[in-house]
Design a protein around this motif. Structure first.
Motif, PDB file in Angstrom:
ATOM      1  N   GLU A 121      36.285   7.769  76.496  1.00  0.00           N
ATOM      2  CA  GLU A 121      34.817   7.718  76.531  1.00  0.00           C
ATOM      3  C   GLU A 121      34.183   8.583  75.445  1.00  0.00           C
ATOM      4  O   GLU A 121      33.032   8.370  75.065  1.00  0.00           O
ATOM      5  CB  GLU A 121      34.301   8.129  77.925  1.00  0.00           C
ATOM      6  N   ARG A 122      34.923   9.538  74.892  1.00  0.00           N
ATOM      7  CA  ARG A 122      34.407  10.387  73.804  1.00  0.00           C
ATOM      8  C   ARG A 122      34.011   9.564  72.582  1.00  0.00           C
ATOM      9  O   ARG A 122      33.216  10.002  71.763  1.00  0.00           O
ATOM     10  CB  ARG A 122      35.469  11.405  73.340  1.00  0.00           C
ATOM     11  N   PHE A 123      34.588   8.358  72.455  1.00  0.00           N
ATOM     12  CA  PHE A 123      34.382   7.553  71.255  1.00  0.00           C
ATOM     13  C   PHE A 123      33.340   6.444  71.438  1.00  0.00           C
ATOM     14  O   PHE A 123      33.168   5.626  70.546  1.00  0.00           O
ATOM     15  CB  PHE A 123      35.718   6.948  70.811  1.00  0.00           C
ATOM     16  N   GLU A 124      32.664   6.427  72.580  1.00  0.00           N
ATOM     17  CA  GLU A 124      31.644   5.399  72.818  1.00  0.00           C
ATOM     18  C   GLU A 124      30.579   5.462  71.735  1.00  0.00           C
ATOM     19  O   GLU A 124      30.124   6.534  71.356  1.00  0.00           O
ATOM     20  CB  GLU A 124      31.002   5.578  74.203  1.00  0.00           C
ATOM     21  N   GLY A 125      30.229   4.292  71.212  1.00  0.00           N
ATOM     22  CA  GLY A 125      29.212   4.207  70.177  1.00  0.00           C
ATOM     23  C   GLY A 125      29.762   4.375  68.768  1.00  0.00           C
ATOM     24  O   GLY A 125      29.021   4.234  67.795  1.00  0.00           O
ATOM     25  N   LYS A 126      31.041   4.700  68.636  1.00  0.00           N
ATOM     26  CA  LYS A 126      31.663   4.864  67.318  1.00  0.00           C
ATOM     27  C   LYS A 126      32.372   3.562  66.928  1.00  0.00           C
ATOM     28  O   LYS A 126      32.860   2.836  67.783  1.00  0.00           O
ATOM     29  CB  LYS A 126      32.727   5.983  67.336  1.00  0.00           C
ATOM     30  N   ARG A 127      32.408   3.280  65.618  1.00  0.00           N
ATOM     31  CA  ARG A 127      33.219   2.153  65.142  1.00  0.00           C
ATOM     32  C   ARG A 127      34.668   2.501  65.434  1.00  0.00           C
ATOM     33  O   ARG A 127      35.128   3.595  65.087  1.00  0.00           O
ATOM     34  CB  ARG A 127      33.026   1.947  63.651  1.00  0.00           C
ATOM     35  N   THR A 128      35.373   1.564  66.059  1.00  0.00           N
ATOM     36  CA  THR A 128      36.733   1.840  66.513  1.00  0.00           C
ATOM     37  C   THR A 128      37.675   0.698  66.160  1.00  0.00           C
ATOM     38  O   THR A 128      37.310  -0.468  66.285  1.00  0.00           O
ATOM     39  CB  THR A 128      36.748   2.050  68.050  1.00  0.00           C
TER      40      THR A 128
END
Length: 105
Positions: A71-78
């Motif tokens: 969830e730390r990466f929500e909103g990031k291009r992944t």
């Protein structure tokens, strides 16, 4: 470009650390700042800071299992791939990350 990521394989030993090393070497060779967290049998190592994640242009998840803290990466291009891709084709994976970032600027 700033890249962060997580490497985690099913056993949590070899592929986790090989993927981390290959990605970091390929990223640095391409001139990027890169930091890969590992989630192996001995727990989380090289844990990403909130600042590193916030500043990252893209996140690479090289994982064969569910990673903790995704969830730390929500909103990031992944980009999410199996560890095998990071181990066998790290340069192509970094190129793909560059394409994704450049396409969305």
């Amino acid at each position: 470009m700033k890249i962060v990521g997580v490497a985690a394989c099913t056993v949590g030993i070899a592929h986790t650390y090989i993927a981390q090393e290959k990605l970091e070497n390929a990223g640095k060779k391409a001139g990027h700042q890169i930091h890969i967290e590992t989630q192996g049998t001995i727990g989380t190592e090289n844990e990403l800071t909130a600042e590193q994640i916030a500043e990252a242009d893209i996140v690479i998840l090289a994982a064969d299992v569910k990673i903790s803290g995704q969830e730390r990466f929500e909103g990031k291009r992944t980009i999410q791939v199996p560890t095998e891709i990071a181990v066998k084709s790290p340069n192509k994976l970094i190129e793909k990350a560059e394409e994704v970032v450049n396409k969305n600027q």
